[in-house]
Design a protein around this motif. Structure first.
Motif, PDB file in Angstrom:
ATOM      1  N   ILE A 752       0.832  -1.206   0.000  1.00  0.00           N
ATOM      2  CA  ILE A 752       0.000   0.000   0.000  1.00  0.00           C
ATOM      3  C   ILE A 752       0.867   1.257   0.000  1.00  0.00           C
ATOM      4  O   ILE A 752       2.027   1.236   0.442  1.00  0.00           O
ATOM      5  N   LEU A 753       0.301   2.332  -0.520  1.00  0.00           N
ATOM      6  CA  LEU A 753       0.944   3.647  -0.516  1.00  0.00           C
ATOM      7  C   LEU A 753       0.040   4.575   0.286  1.00  0.00           C
ATOM      8  O   LEU A 753      -1.173   4.630   0.038  1.00  0.00           O
ATOM      9  N   ILE A 754       0.616   5.264   1.272  1.00  0.00           N
ATOM     10  CA  ILE A 754      -0.182   6.131   2.130  1.00  0.00           C
ATOM     11  C   ILE A 754       0.219   7.588   1.892  1.00  0.00           C
ATOM     12  O   ILE A 754       1.399   7.936   2.017  1.00  0.00           O
ATOM     13  N   LYS A 755      -0.753   8.395   1.541  1.00  0.00           N
ATOM     14  CA  LYS A 755      -0.509   9.807   1.343  1.00  0.00           C
ATOM     15  C   LYS A 755      -1.241  10.537   2.477  1.00  0.00           C
ATOM     16  O   LYS A 755      -2.457  10.718   2.440  1.00  0.00           O
ATOM     17  N   ALA A 756      -0.533  10.893   3.557  1.00  0.00           N
ATOM     18  CA  ALA A 756      -1.142  11.519   4.729  1.00  0.00           C
ATOM     19  C   ALA A 756      -1.225  13.024   4.543  1.00  0.00           C
ATOM     20  O   ALA A 756      -0.266  13.664   4.119  1.00  0.00           O
ATOM     21  N   THR A 757      -2.367  13.580   4.871  1.00  0.00           N
ATOM     22  CA  THR A 757      -2.546  15.038   4.778  1.00  0.00           C
ATOM     23  C   THR A 757      -2.472  15.674   6.169  1.00  0.00           C
ATOM     24  O   THR A 757      -2.503  16.891   6.288  1.00  0.00           O
ATOM     25  N   GLN A 758      -2.436  14.816   7.203  1.00  0.00           N
ATOM     26  CA  GLN A 758      -2.298  15.316   8.575  1.00  0.00           C
ATOM     27  C   GLN A 758      -1.188  14.559   9.268  1.00  0.00           C
ATOM     28  O   GLN A 758      -1.116  13.337   9.173  1.00  0.00           O
ATOM     29  N   LYS A 759      -0.335  15.284   9.984  1.00  0.00           N
ATOM     30  CA  LYS A 759       0.843  14.693  10.611  1.00  0.00           C
ATOM     31  C   LYS A 759       0.462  13.637  11.652  1.00  0.00           C
ATOM     32  O   LYS A 759       1.067  12.566  11.738  1.00  0.00           O
ATOM     33  N   ASP A 760      -0.594  13.960  12.465  1.00  0.00           N
ATOM     34  CA  ASP A 760      -0.980  13.010  13.522  1.00  0.00           C
ATOM     35  C   ASP A 760      -1.523  11.705  12.931  1.00  0.00           C
ATOM     36  O   ASP A 760      -1.353  10.628  13.500  1.00  0.00           O
ATOM     37  N   ILE A 761      -2.165  11.788  11.768  1.00  0.00           N
ATOM     38  CA  ILE A 761      -2.693  10.577  11.120  1.00  0.00           C
ATOM     39  C   ILE A 761      -1.533   9.739  10.573  1.00  0.00           C
ATOM     40  O   ILE A 761      -1.543   8.506  10.676  1.00  0.00           O
ATOM     41  N   GLU A 762      -0.511  10.414  10.037  1.00  0.00           N
ATOM     42  CA  GLU A 762       0.676   9.673   9.592  1.00  0.00           C
ATOM     43  C   GLU A 762       1.292   8.932  10.778  1.00  0.00           C
ATOM     44  O   GLU A 762       1.651   7.747  10.677  1.00  0.00           O
ATOM     45  N   GLY A 763       1.373   9.617  11.920  1.00  0.00           N
ATOM     46  CA  GLY A 763       1.913   8.985  13.126  1.00  0.00           C
ATOM     47  C   GLY A 763       1.060   7.794  13.561  1.00  0.00           C
ATOM     48  O   GLY A 763       1.584   6.754  13.982  1.00  0.00           O
ATOM     49  N   LEU A 764      -0.265   7.959  13.449  1.00  0.00           N
ATOM     50  CA  LEU A 764      -1.191   6.866  13.807  1.00  0.00           C
ATOM     51  C   LEU A 764      -0.899   5.626  12.971  1.00  0.00           C
ATOM     52  O   LEU A 764      -0.811   4.505  13.498  1.00  0.00           O
ATOM     53  N   PHE A 765      -0.762   5.805  11.651  1.00  0.00           N
ATOM     54  CA  PHE A 765      -0.495   4.655  10.780  1.00  0.00           C
ATOM     55  C   PHE A 765       0.878   4.036  11.072  1.00  0.00           C
ATOM     56  O   PHE A 765       1.008   2.819  11.126  1.00  0.00           O
ATOM     57  N   ARG A 766       1.888   4.883  11.278  1.00  0.00           N
ATOM     58  CA  ARG A 766       3.236   4.358  11.547  1.00  0.00           C
ATOM     59  C   ARG A 766       3.246   3.536  12.843  1.00  0.00           C
ATOM     60  O   ARG A 766       3.876   2.488  12.917  1.00  0.00           O
ATOM     61  N   ASP A 767       2.511   4.047  13.882  1.00  0.00           N
ATOM     62  CA  ASP A 767       2.517   3.361  15.186  1.00  0.00           C
ATOM     63  C   ASP A 767       1.738   2.049  15.164  1.00  0.00           C
ATOM     64  O   ASP A 767       1.952   1.183  16.017  1.00  0.00           O
ATOM     65  N   ASN A 768       0.800   1.902  14.225  1.00  0.00           N
ATOM     66  CA  ASN A 768      -0.087   0.721  14.241  1.00  0.00           C
ATOM     67  C   ASN A 768      -0.010  -0.084  12.943  1.00  0.00           C
ATOM     68  O   ASN A 768      -0.972  -0.759  12.569  1.00  0.00           O
ATOM     69  N   MET A 769       1.153  -0.005  12.293  1.00  0.00           N
ATOM     70  CA  MET A 769       1.299  -0.694  11.013  1.00  0.00           C
ATOM     71  C   MET A 769       1.141  -2.207  11.161  1.00  0.00           C
ATOM     72  O   MET A 769       0.662  -2.882  10.247  1.00  0.00           O
ATOM     73  N   ASP A 770       1.486  -2.738  12.352  1.00  0.00           N
ATOM     74  CA  ASP A 770       1.340  -4.193  12.556  1.00  0.00           C
ATOM     75  C   ASP A 770      -0.124  -4.618  12.424  1.00  0.00           C
ATOM     76  O   ASP A 770      -0.430  -5.693  11.898  1.00  0.00           O
ATOM     77  N   ILE A 771      -1.050  -3.761  12.874  1.00  0.00           N
ATOM     78  CA  ILE A 771      -2.485  -4.090  12.774  1.00  0.00           C
ATOM     79  C   ILE A 771      -2.928  -4.061  11.315  1.00  0.00           C
ATOM     80  O   ILE A 771      -3.647  -4.958  10.847  1.00  0.00           O
ATOM     81  N   ILE A 772      -2.476  -3.041  10.566  1.00  0.00           N
ATOM     82  CA  ILE A 772      -2.841  -2.944   9.144  1.00  0.00           C
ATOM     83  C   ILE A 772      -2.270  -4.144   8.390  1.00  0.00           C
ATOM     84  O   ILE A 772      -2.978  -4.784   7.591  1.00  0.00           O
ATOM     85  N   TYR A 773      -0.997  -4.486   8.650  1.00  0.00           N
ATOM     86  CA  TYR A 773      -0.375  -5.634   7.987  1.00  0.00           C
ATOM     87  C   TYR A 773      -1.189  -6.902   8.233  1.00  0.00           C
ATOM     88  O   TYR A 773      -1.454  -7.683   7.316  1.00  0.00           O
ATOM     89  N   PHE A 774      -1.579  -7.102   9.485  1.00  0.00           N
ATOM     90  CA  PHE A 774      -2.226  -8.361   9.883  1.00  0.00           C
ATOM     91  C   PHE A 774      -3.675  -8.445   9.377  1.00  0.00           C
ATOM     92  O   PHE A 774      -4.085  -9.458   8.823  1.00  0.00           O
ATOM     93  N   LEU A 775      -4.448  -7.373   9.565  1.00  0.00           N
ATOM     94  CA  LEU A 775      -5.885  -7.440   9.261  1.00  0.00           C
ATOM     95  C   LEU A 775      -6.224  -7.132   7.813  1.00  0.00           C
ATOM     96  O   LEU A 775      -7.255  -7.565   7.305  1.00  0.00           O
ATOM     97  N   ALA A 776      -5.354  -6.360   7.124  1.00  0.00           N
ATOM     98  CA  ALA A 776      -5.661  -5.999   5.732  1.00  0.00           C
ATOM     99  C   ALA A 776      -4.847  -6.845   4.740  1.00  0.00           C
ATOM    100  O   ALA A 776      -4.901  -6.594   3.536  1.00  0.00           O
ATOM    101  N   LYS A 777      -4.108  -7.821   5.264  1.00  0.00           N
ATOM    102  CA  LYS A 777      -3.256  -8.684   4.422  1.00  0.00           C
ATOM    103  C   LYS A 777      -2.308  -7.832   3.569  1.00  0.00           C
ATOM    104  O   LYS A 777      -2.313  -7.892   2.339  1.00  0.00           O
ATOM    105  N   VAL A 778      -1.552  -6.998   4.264  1.00  0.00           N
ATOM    106  CA  VAL A 778      -0.582  -6.098   3.633  1.00  0.00           C
ATOM    107  C   VAL A 778       0.821  -6.557   4.022  1.00  0.00           C
ATOM    108  O   VAL A 778       1.055  -6.953   5.162  1.00  0.00           O
TER     109      VAL A 778
END
Length: 879
Positions: A752-778
């Motif tokens: 996946i490619l993530i284009k964040a428009t808000q800094k805190d949302i980018e931080g949210l994705f970076r901190d929880n990438m393990d959940i995205i990897y596991f649940l979204a099959k990434v």
């Protein structure tokens, strides 16, 4: 701790075991604690003739949910059970039994017949009680009452004599509803009216002076033999000059007067009506006003009697045919018109009711109704939903005196004795052995019994020991809630309220929660004639009591009918399986774990989110149960457990549980334990058996989940950052949807490619990438700049970010383009076909409206699908 839950949930292995355990440990018994206000429900007593039907199952499930909820709130709770002797219904059952032996009740005599009824009651009277136990009803069986037991019989006699002494019970000749099959009177509300196609007969009544006739119209020519007058409206110009004249009653050749009465409807028939006080309630009232005699022409079997002349002995309908033939022959029948009219039927056997003048016992209702109206107007008794208040008050404001005597042998015998020597009548609390007036022992007790509803009207206080001043009565009265169907508001609810106001000077309950009928999947009333009834015991046998209870709980709103269908049962069974499987997973991961206090500061976002959602559902379920919105409460815990706990949190928990970090594992276990234990408690009132089985496997204190403490909202779980979890979940859902739309095989991981428009949302994705990897099959993620636009990628937009899923490598792009083009062509052809049809005036104007509408909906659907395909093609063809 070893997990003892089998891999598959089998209700048969669980339900009987736990019900026995609850009874053996006396967990249903209500205990008096004067430091707390109790919560009391008296069961609407089912008939001893009864089997559990879907209405009982609904009503008792709702009562049990409220009782279990309040019990878990550590409130002293009494659910008082019992059964009703059901005079007409029970006597009919035993009469059927006797008929098979070639006997009638009169062959046996009163005493022997009643012995047979008691024997029948002992054999079959407990059937419904055992069936209620199968449903999981947590009644206090130690306080079980029967409307003919000694204590209740004493209460009934006290009420009868007391009302008689106050002049509120009297005996007199009055027009009543008579059932020729059950051979007893029926109160007004025991008569059910149905529309029938009938006949309106226009008959000539010749003037005594031989100069012409007056024409009347009637639907029941057989009753004309008992006519004592013809009535016209005093304002009717057609007949004013005839008032006071005499006519000759056809067939009987009796002189009867023409009278004037405001009751007569000038628009109905000819505007002149026959007056038969012996067989019509309105005519009876007219007869009283004009001091007319009463002539009865039928007996108790619905046959013509000696006053019917040559028609004596004939069935009423046979007599009707012959009377019409005689009127034709004498040229007295003018015409016969078809008419739709409402005819009263016996609520027990469906026989057409015959209005008849008879000597009966009555209760004067106006003085009793006033306090019963006021207590509801004052809000001391509240109907849920409130709209039933108006129906209740309207009925009581227009109430007639209540006929309470029944010509049966099974029931509370009327405590009145007649002296055969001096004709004195005595009403007494004690059985009389001699006449108080002349001391003669030649006494006869009134043979009639009281209407069944007379005893059940006392149910909220007689069951607690009244007229004795018992500890139960002092503590548990007034009761808290009555749960009952709208069909017995008049039969039972109103009568309990006015009886309580008269004898307890206090309302019998605070809330009346009205349930609707359980209808079939097509919305029809369940009945034997339609063959559409569903046996709740069949559902329990196949799916278990919890499944039936949850099916009846969901989609239920106070006062409204509900549809019952097998798909709903399947959904509830699937939910039970979901609870079982999720609990097995949690329990297997909790082996060796001892619950400890959750350290709030160490919780991850996912942990904070699920605990906050738990807090929310505890508040909602509690609030909706307090408001009797049981269906909404059931839906709330269902959605939380299935969607949020199982589909999201348990899946996310697997990351930590399979990881290397012991602290993270322990925190996750603590959260899993907390959420599961509280969920089981929230679910327990709805699904008592499965929750008990699982709770006993959890680390716990106390004998049973049913006496554990109801969950409370924990202020420590009110986190203020959980909306971040919603953003994360939305992103995962978006990626999953893209995979599904593009037919990506489950085994293939996406980048996946993530284009964040808000800094805190980018931080949210970076901190929880393990959940995205596991649940979204990434398997890989890259953060990109705004100006970069990825090629051949599909996107999903969430708050503060766009996420792209490049499809090259995931699917064969050329093959997918070819597939989509082919699908688009097929849809275009279908759209053209639909549009041709819709453009054809012949089709639009002549086809049924629903067919045209269906075609329009299809066309819109095709357009929508084509639009989506074209968007996908644009993305895939993007170079």
């Amino acid at each position: 701790m070893t997990v003892n839950l089998p891999s598959v949930y089998d209700p048969k292995n669980v339900e009987e075991k736990w019900y026995k355990y609850w009874e053996e440990n006396d967990l249903f018994r209500a205990k008096i604690d004067k430091s707390k206000k109790p919560f009391t429900i008296v069961i609407p007593p089912p008939n001893v003739t009864g089997n559990l039907h879907m209405g009982h199952a609904l009503n008792n499930t709702l009562q049990d949910i409220l009782i279990r909820f309040k019990r878990m709130q550590q409130i002293p709770t009494l659910w008082l059970p019992g059964t009703d002797h059901a005079g007409i219904a029970t006597e009919a059952k035993v009469k059927e039994q006797l008929a098979q032996e070639g006997l009638s009740k009169y062959d046996l005599g009163r005493e022997k017949f009643l012995e047979r009824v008691w024997a029948w009651k002992e054999k079959y009277g407990g059937t419904i009680v055992n069936q209620l136990k199968k449903l999981g009803a947590s009644c206090d069986w130690s306080r079980f009452r029967f409307t003919l037991d000694e204590g209740l019989s004493k209460a009934v006699r006290e009420v009868f004599v007391s009302l008689y002494e106050k002049g509120l019970i009297y005996r007199g000749d009055y027009i009543i509803n008579w059932c020729p099959t059950c051979k007893t009177t029926l109160s007004d509300i025991e008569v059910e009216y149905e529309e029938h196609q009938g006949k309106l007969y226009y008959i000539k009544y010749p003037f005594k002076n031989g100069k012409g006739f007056i024409q009347i119209a009637t639907t029941r020519p057989e009753t004309m033999l008992g006519d004592v007058a013809v009535a016209v409206n005093p304002g009717d110009e057609r007949y004013k000059h005839l008032i006071g004249e005499k006519v000759i009653l056809p067939i009987m050749e009796r002189e009867i007067p023409i009278i004037a009465d405001e009751y007569v409807d000038m628009e109905f028939g000819t505007g002149a009506v026959k007056i038969t006080p012996g067989h019509d309630p309105n005519d009876f009232e007219i007869g009283l006003r004009h001091k007319l005699p009463v002539v009865k022409v039928m007996n108790e079997e619905g046959k013509m009697n000696e006053n019917a002349g040559k028609y004596a002995g004939l069935d009423r309908y046979e007599a009707r045919k012959l009377i019409v033939e005689e009127l034709k022959a004498k040229d007295l029948l003018v015409k016969i018109n078809d008419i739709n009219h409402s005819i009263g039927h016996c609520y027990r056997c469906d026989t057409v009711v015959e209005p008849m003048v008879s000597k009966q016992w009555f209760v004067k209702m106006k003085p009793l109704a006033e306090p019963a109206i006021q207590v509801v107007k004052d809000g001391k008794v509240k109907f849920v939903p409130e709209r039933f208040t108006k129906i209740y008050i309207n009925w009581l404001e227009n109430i007639h005196d209540w006929c309470i005597s029944r010509q049966l042998w099974w029931g509370h015998r009327i405590p009145a004795w007649y002296c055969r020597d001096c004709n004195e009548m005595t009403v007494s609390r004690e059985d009389l052995k001699e006449c108080p007036k002349c001391k003669s022992k030649n006494l006869e007790q009134d043979p009639d019994v009281l209407d069944t509803w007379f005893s059940s009207a006392l149910w909220p206080f007689s069951t607690l020991g009244w007229p004795e001043k018992t500890e139960d009565l002092e503590y548990f009265y007034p009761t808290s809630v009555l749960v009952t169907g709208y069909d017995i508001i008049f039969f039972w609810v109103a009568r309990m309220i006015f009886s309580a106001m008269e004898f307890m000077k206090k309302e019998p309950f605070e809330y009346v929660v009205i349930t609707g009928l359980v209808r079939d999947a097509l919305g029809r009333k369940m009945s034997k004639s339609l063959g559409n009834g569903i046996d709740p015991l069949e559902v329990i046998e196949k799916y278990g009591a919890d499944t039936l209870r949850f099916s009846l709980s969901t989609g239920n709103t106070p006062g409204n009918d509900m549809k019952f269908y097998w798909e709903k049962v399947e959904h509830s069974r699937n939910f039970a399986n979901k609870i079982w499987n999720a609990s097995r997973f949690v329990l297997m991961n909790l082996e060796g774990y001892v619950p400890e206090k959750i350290e709030i500061e160490k919780l991850s976002l996912k942990d904070r989110w699920i605990l906050a959602r738990l807090n929310n559902v505890i508040g909602e379920v509690t609030d909706f149960l307090e408001k009797f919105e049981i269906g909404i409460a059931a839906s709330k815990i269902y959605d939380f457990f299935w969607s949020e706990f199982c589909d999201w949190y348990i899946e996310m928990a697997k990351i930590d549980l399979s990881g290397e970090k012991e602290e993270a594992k322990n925190i996750t276990k603590g959260v899993l334990y907390t959420v599961l234990e509280n969920s089981l408690k929230l679910l327990h009132p709805f699904m008592p058996f499965i929750t008990e089985e699982i709770w006993q496997q959890l680390h716990h204190e106390g004998k049973s989940v049913m006496v554990s403490e109801w969950p409370k909202v924990n202020p420590a779980y009110n986190f203020d950052d959980i909306e971040k979890m919603e953003v994360l979940m939305e992103a995962i859902r978006g990626i999953r949807n893209i995979r599904a739309e593009m037919n990506v095989p489950p085994s293939k991981k996406a980048g996946i490619l993530i284009k964040a428009t808000q800094k805190d949302i980018e931080g949210l994705f970076r901190d929880n990438m393990d959940i995205i990897y596991f649940l979204a099959k990434v398997d890989k993620a890259e953060f990109i700049e705004k100006e970069v636009f990825p090629k051949k990628a599909m996107s999903t937009v969430v708050k503060g970010a766009e996420i792209y899923v490049p499809v090259e490598g995931l699917i064969d792009v050329d093959l997918e383009i070819e597939r989509l083009r082919k699908e688009r062509e097929e849809l275009r052809e279908e759209l053209e076909r639909a549009e041709r049809k819709l453009g054809n005036e012949n089709f639009v104007n002549k086809a049924p409206r629903e067919v045209v509408e269906k075609e329009r909906l299809k066309a819109e659907e095709y357009k929508d699908k084509i639009s989506k395909i074209e968007k996908r093609l644009l993305l895939l063809q993007n170079e």
